[in-house]
Design a protein around this motif. Sequence first.
Motif, PDB file in Angstrom:
ATOM      1  N   VAL A 273       0.877  -1.180   0.000  1.00 44.55           N
ATOM      2  CA  VAL A 273       0.000   0.000   0.000  1.00 44.55           C
ATOM      3  C   VAL A 273       0.910   1.224   0.000  1.00 44.55           C
ATOM      4  CG1 VAL A 273      -1.809   1.264   1.209  1.00 44.55           C
ATOM      5  CG2 VAL A 273      -1.798  -1.245   1.249  1.00 44.55           C
ATOM      6  N   VAL A 274       0.799   2.052  -1.025  1.00 45.70           N
ATOM      7  CA  VAL A 274       1.786   3.109  -1.257  1.00 45.70           C
ATOM      8  C   VAL A 274       1.109   4.477  -1.333  1.00 45.70           C
ATOM      9  CG1 VAL A 274       3.721   3.849  -2.692  1.00 45.70           C
ATOM     10  CG2 VAL A 274       3.087   1.421  -2.623  1.00 45.70           C
ATOM     11  N   PHE A 275       1.732   5.458  -0.702  1.00 42.70           N
ATOM     12  CA  PHE A 275       1.284   6.849  -0.794  1.00 42.70           C
ATOM     13  C   PHE A 275       2.343   7.633  -1.567  1.00 42.70           C
ATOM     14  CE2 PHE A 275      -1.657   9.976   1.193  1.00 42.70           C
ATOM     15  CZ  PHE A 275      -1.113  11.125   0.656  1.00 42.70           C
ATOM     16  N   VAL A 276       1.912   8.316  -2.640  1.00 43.19           N
ATOM     17  CA  VAL A 276       2.815   9.106  -3.480  1.00 43.19           C
ATOM     18  C   VAL A 276       2.399  10.565  -3.409  1.00 43.19           C
ATOM     19  CG1 VAL A 276       3.760   9.452  -5.795  1.00 43.19           C
ATOM     20  CG2 VAL A 276       3.081   7.143  -5.061  1.00 43.19           C
ATOM     21  N   THR A 277       3.314  11.450  -3.032  1.00 43.04           N
ATOM     22  CA  THR A 277       3.003  12.881  -3.052  1.00 43.04           C
ATOM     23  C   THR A 277       3.371  13.471  -4.416  1.00 43.04           C
ATOM     24  OG1 THR A 277       5.156  13.650  -2.233  1.00 43.04           O
ATOM     25  CG2 THR A 277       3.518  13.000  -0.585  1.00 43.04           C
ATOM     26  N   GLY A 278       2.724  14.576  -4.756  1.00 40.60           N
ATOM     27  CA  GLY A 278       2.966  15.197  -6.057  1.00 40.60           C
ATOM     28  C   GLY A 278       2.653  14.246  -7.193  1.00 40.60           C
ATOM     29  N   ALA A 279       1.525  13.554  -7.082  1.00 43.76           N
ATOM     30  CA  ALA A 279       1.233  12.422  -7.971  1.00 43.76           C
ATOM     31  C   ALA A 279       0.505  12.801  -9.247  1.00 43.76           C
ATOM     32  CB  ALA A 279       0.394  11.384  -7.215  1.00 43.76           C
ATOM     33  N   ASN A 280       0.206  14.062  -9.436  1.00 42.09           N
ATOM     34  CA  ASN A 280      -0.648  14.446 -10.565  1.00 42.09           C
ATOM     35  C   ASN A 280       0.080  14.504 -11.898  1.00 42.09           C
ATOM     36  OD1 ASN A 280       0.563  16.787  -9.205  1.00 42.09           O
ATOM     37  ND2 ASN A 280      -0.376  17.968 -10.847  1.00 42.09           N
TER      38      ASN A 280
ATOM     39  N   ARG B 283      -1.103  -3.171  -4.088  1.00 41.24           N
ATOM     40  CA  ARG B 283      -2.507  -3.476  -3.776  1.00 41.24           C
ATOM     41  C   ARG B 283      -3.369  -2.230  -3.738  1.00 41.24           C
ATOM     42  NH1 ARG B 283      -5.163  -3.826   1.104  1.00 41.24           N
ATOM     43  NH2 ARG B 283      -3.214  -3.781   2.310  1.00 41.24           N
ATOM     44  N   LYS B 284      -2.798  -1.130  -3.217  1.00 35.59           N
ATOM     45  CA  LYS B 284      -3.533   0.133  -3.135  1.00 35.59           C
ATOM     46  C   LYS B 284      -2.536   1.272  -3.298  1.00 35.59           C
ATOM     47  CE  LYS B 284      -6.683   0.625   0.096  1.00 35.59           C
ATOM     48  NZ  LYS B 284      -7.315   0.922   1.414  1.00 35.59           N
ATOM     49  N   ILE B 285      -2.957   2.309  -4.033  1.00 40.14           N
ATOM     50  CA  ILE B 285      -2.099   3.479  -4.225  1.00 40.14           C
ATOM     51  C   ILE B 285      -2.892   4.721  -3.856  1.00 40.14           C
ATOM     52  CG2 ILE B 285      -0.727   4.827  -5.863  1.00 40.14           C
ATOM     53  CD1 ILE B 285      -0.594   2.232  -7.580  1.00 40.14           C
ATOM     54  N   TYR B 286      -2.348   5.498  -2.944  1.00 36.68           N
ATOM     55  CA  TYR B 286      -2.905   6.805  -2.617  1.00 36.68           C
ATOM     56  C   TYR B 286      -2.109   7.858  -3.376  1.00 36.68           C
ATOM     57  CZ  TYR B 286      -5.128   4.565   1.446  1.00 36.68           C
ATOM     58  OH  TYR B 286      -5.875   3.751   2.267  1.00 36.68           O
ATOM     59  N   ALA B 287      -2.806   8.784  -4.003  1.00 38.17           N
ATOM     60  CA  ALA B 287      -2.164   9.851  -4.767  1.00 38.17           C
ATOM     61  C   ALA B 287      -2.406  11.176  -4.066  1.00 38.17           C
ATOM     62  CB  ALA B 287      -2.714   9.894  -6.188  1.00 38.17           C
ATOM     63  N   GLY B 288      -1.356  11.756  -3.496  1.00 40.53           N
ATOM     64  CA  GLY B 288      -1.468  13.068  -2.882  1.00 40.53           C
ATOM     65  C   GLY B 288      -1.433  14.141  -3.958  1.00 40.53           C
ATOM     66  N   VAL B 289      -2.545  14.866  -4.122  1.00 40.81           N
ATOM     67  CA  VAL B 289      -2.675  15.875  -5.178  1.00 40.81           C
ATOM     68  C   VAL B 289      -3.389  17.105  -4.625  1.00 40.81           C
ATOM     69  CG1 VAL B 289      -2.673  14.220  -7.094  1.00 40.81           C
ATOM     70  CG2 VAL B 289      -4.832  14.818  -5.987  1.00 40.81           C
TER      71      VAL B 289
ATOM     72  N   ASN C 264       7.660  12.648  -3.150  1.00 42.24           N
ATOM     73  CA  ASN C 264       8.073  13.121  -4.465  1.00 42.24           C
ATOM     74  C   ASN C 264       7.812  14.606  -4.669  1.00 42.24           C
ATOM     75  OD1 ASN C 264       8.442  12.962  -7.567  1.00 42.24           O
ATOM     76  ND2 ASN C 264       6.300  13.575  -7.316  1.00 42.24           N
ATOM     77  N   ALA C 265       6.823  15.165  -3.973  1.00 40.81           N
ATOM     78  CA  ALA C 265       6.425  16.553  -4.209  1.00 40.81           C
ATOM     79  C   ALA C 265       7.586  17.506  -3.975  1.00 40.81           C
ATOM     80  CB  ALA C 265       5.258  16.929  -3.296  1.00 40.81           C
ATOM     81  N   GLY C 266       7.745  18.462  -4.874  1.00 35.94           N
ATOM     82  CA  GLY C 266       8.803  19.453  -4.730  1.00 35.94           C
ATOM     83  C   GLY C 266       8.608  20.587  -5.721  1.00 35.94           C
TER      84      GLY C 266
END
Length: 235
Positions: A7-14, A31-37, A77-79
């Motif tokens: 289960v993964v959370f990615v920032t700046g995912a857009n 299995r699950k991906i959260y996209a921080g946008v 990842n967000a920057g």
Amino acid sequence: MNINGSVVFVTGANRGLGLAFVKGLQAAGARKIYAGVRDPNIFDVPGVHPIKLDITNAEQVLAAAREASDTNVLINNAGIMVPSGFLGENGVAASRHHFETNFFGTLAMAQAFAPVLQKNGGGALVNVLSVLSWLNIPTIGAYCASKAAAWSLTNGLRNELRANQTLVVGVHAAYIDTDMAKQVQAPKTKPEEVVRLTLEAIESGREEVLSDEITHKVKGELNAELPVYVREWGK
């Protein structure tokens, strides 16, 4: 650890590298991906869970950690990168702007998600850094300084999270073929390649990723008689 089933959370995912991470994780069987946008309403990747997130907003960061409480991999990842040196009129303001996102935002995410990762077995925390963690270019000096600070942050988090069995991975890259480097006339690494190397590092337990030839060269010259960071860039 295995990406498959994670289960993964990615920032700046857009867009850019963040979006490449989302797609790479899907292909790897997460299995699950959260996209921080910033705006979940305009994020449309089937099977991915968008979460409203500005990493400089403390309330949104804490809300994201509560909502994504099953996360076992966090990819910071967000920057931002805005052209700015140190000695111009906006030198101080630009430096504060970069540090708020690239350092303090990354730190806030780490603080919020560290207990989440621990609860879920330790997992991994990935910070996307830069070859400019080790160099400074006058036209983007503030960005370089913020990435140097983020590298030091990554090293510190690694020490503090080792007891939690959390793998901390620092990802260094030079020019990646995304909007951030669209004006650069130089060889660029495909974002998919950075993602591939990063996921391989997570699965094999490696703590550092050097994504391209430039990054390998710069890292190797840090201990030269005339270190790379005191020479004029490109010389």
